[in-house]
Design an enzyme around this catalytic site. Structure first.
Site, PDB file in Angstrom:
ATOM      1  N   ASN A   8       0.878  -1.175   0.000  1.00 60.25           N
ATOM      2  CA  ASN A   8       0.000   0.000   0.000  1.00 60.25           C
ATOM      3  C   ASN A   8       0.914   1.222   0.000  1.00 60.25           C
ATOM      4  OD1 ASN A   8      -1.747   2.095   0.502  1.00 60.25           O
ATOM      5  ND2 ASN A   8      -2.264   1.456   2.600  1.00 60.25           N
ATOM      6  N   LYS A  10       0.177   4.238  -0.276  1.00 61.31           N
ATOM      7  CA  LYS A  10      -0.440   5.462   0.272  1.00 61.31           C
ATOM      8  C   LYS A  10      -0.133   6.636  -0.664  1.00 61.31           C
ATOM      9  CE  LYS A  10      -0.126   3.345   4.745  1.00 61.31           C
ATOM     10  NZ  LYS A  10      -0.301   3.487   6.175  1.00 61.31           N
ATOM     11  N   HIS A  95      -9.734   1.387   4.464  1.00 66.54           N
ATOM     12  CA  HIS A  95      -8.463   1.554   5.169  1.00 66.54           C
ATOM     13  C   HIS A  95      -8.696   2.507   6.350  1.00 66.54           C
ATOM     14  CE1 HIS A  95      -4.430   2.784   6.189  1.00 66.54           C
ATOM     15  NE2 HIS A  95      -4.033   1.647   5.639  1.00 66.54           N
ATOM     16  N   GLU A  97      -7.134   4.914   7.447  1.00 71.83           N
ATOM     17  CA  GLU A  97      -6.927   6.343   7.148  1.00 71.83           C
ATOM     18  C   GLU A  97      -8.148   6.930   6.432  1.00 71.83           C
ATOM     19  OE1 GLU A  97      -3.104   5.756   5.301  1.00 71.83           O
ATOM     20  OE2 GLU A  97      -2.310   5.198   7.261  1.00 71.83           O
ATOM     21  N   GLU A 166      -5.871  -4.781  10.313  1.00 68.83           N
ATOM     22  CA  GLU A 166      -4.838  -3.775  10.561  1.00 68.83           C
ATOM     23  C   GLU A 166      -5.155  -3.011  11.844  1.00 68.83           C
ATOM     24  OE1 GLU A 166      -2.681  -2.530   6.713  1.00 68.83           O
ATOM     25  OE2 GLU A 166      -4.485  -1.338   6.863  1.00 68.83           O
ATOM     26  N   GLY A 172       1.992   2.350  10.658  1.00 69.47           N
ATOM     27  CA  GLY A 172       2.964   3.430  10.509  1.00 69.47           C
ATOM     28  C   GLY A 172       3.646   3.830  11.809  1.00 69.47           C
ATOM     29  N   SER A 211       2.850  -2.062  10.336  1.00 73.18           N
ATOM     30  CA  SER A 211       4.291  -2.145  10.607  1.00 73.18           C
ATOM     31  C   SER A 211       4.885  -3.526  10.335  1.00 73.18           C
ATOM     32  CB  SER A 211       4.617  -1.695  12.032  1.00 73.18           C
ATOM     33  OG  SER A 211       4.229  -0.332  12.212  1.00 73.18           O
TER      34      SER A 211
HETATM   35  P1  PGA Z   1       2.471   0.320   7.586  1.00 72.55           P
HETATM   36  O1  PGA Z   1       1.045   0.545   6.888  1.00 72.55           O
HETATM   37  O2  PGA Z   1       3.025  -0.984   7.063  1.00 72.55           O
HETATM   38  O3  PGA Z   1       3.300   1.504   7.165  1.00 72.55           O
HETATM   39  O4  PGA Z   1       2.236   0.271   9.053  1.00 72.55           O
HETATM   40  C1  PGA Z   1       0.175  -0.520   6.660  1.00 72.55           C
HETATM   41  C2  PGA Z   1      -1.094   0.003   6.040  1.00 72.55           C
HETATM   42  O5  PGA Z   1      -1.542   1.102   6.396  1.00 72.55           O
HETATM   43  O6  PGA Z   1      -1.690  -0.655   5.171  1.00 72.55           O
END
Ligand code: PGA
Length: 251
Positions: A8, A10, A95, A97, A166, A172, A211
């Site tokens: 992803n 982003k 997601h 976000e 998640e 993140g 992460s």
């Molecule tokens: P990350 O993000 O691996 O940077 O924690 C995962 C995601 O948001 O899909």
């Protein structure tokens, strides 16, 4: 079950950076294998580039969001049919976000999953609890409720989705769920999906995200109900991403 590793990106990338990342991934993953599928979910403006560079390769690509509407006066949105024209195999829906910054409710997420399926695109339905919810002991009920909305909306088509667990506090932050913490939620999701699907052979894949990186991927991916990963930060570095893919291949 065949594992699936999805990047992803982003809101990251540029034409030049994407080209070198995708060239490196193609070189490192020249053939599709029975052990692991690999895909990248890129910003919508780069879908044409992904299509041009990845068509005919072992890598699939997808988008990070899809409109809940079919077409019309929805400035700034992209429909499932548009994503399909650019060869998307997957689209992320719900997601955290999007839920957090764009107010997407379980109902909107469920409609988006339906739109994707109607356009022949596999929705990767993201679910996960916040830190406050985990600390209050609400993890299972929150995650179960998020998935239930999608199960209810798509009915028997639930066999065609991918689910991604998640935990919001792990995204993140560098703070990963332990393999045992992740497995516990994945097991609950598996049971929920089993009840919805009727037969074990058709339960969707359940990816872990938050992460996941080159050093912790193998331990997470070795858990019985973790069928792959949704990778944010580490998907922007070809070597880290491919280390995760190798970890998935050797489970
Ligand atoms: P990350 O993000 O691996 O940077 O924690 C995962 C995601 O948001 O899909």
């Amino acid at each position: 079950m065949k594992k699936l590793i999805v990047g992803n990106w982003k809101m990251n990338g540029s034409l030049a950076a994407n080209q070198s990342l995708l060239d490196a991934l193609k070189l490192a993953h020249p053939k599709s294998t029975d052990a692991c599928g690999v895909a990248v979910c890129v910003p919508a403006v780069y879908l044409a580039q992904a299509q041009a560079l990845l068509t005919g390769s072992a890598l699939k690509w997808g988008a990070q969001d899809v409109s809940a509407h079919e077409q019309g006066a929805f400035t700034g949105e992209n429909s499932g049919a548009m994503l399909r024209e650019f060869g998307c195999r997957y689209v992320l829906v719900g997601h955290s976000e999007r839920r957090q910054y764009h107010g997407e409710t379980d109902a909107v997420v469920a409609t988006k999953a339906q739109r994707a399926l109607a356009c022949g695109i596999t929705p990767i339905v993201c679910v996960g609890e916040s830190l406050a919810q985990r600390e209050a002991g609400d993890t299972m009920s929150v995650v179960k409720g998020q998935l239930a909305a999608v199960v209810h909306a798509v009915g028997h088509c639930i066999t065609e989705v991918v689910v991604a667990y998640e935990p919001v506090w792990a995204i993140g932050t560098g703070r990963t769920a332990s393999p045992e913490q992740a497995q516990e939620v994945h097991r609950m999701l598996r049971n929920q999906l089993l009840a919805a699907c009727g037969k074990a052979s058709s339960t969707p894949k359940i990816l872990y995200g938050g992460s996941m990186n080159a050093s912790n991927a193998a331990a997470l991916l070795s858990q019985q109900d973790i069928d792959g990963g949704l990778i944010g930060g580490a998907s922007l570095k070809a070597q880290d991403f491919m280390t995760i893919v190798s970890a998935a291949q050797y489970q």
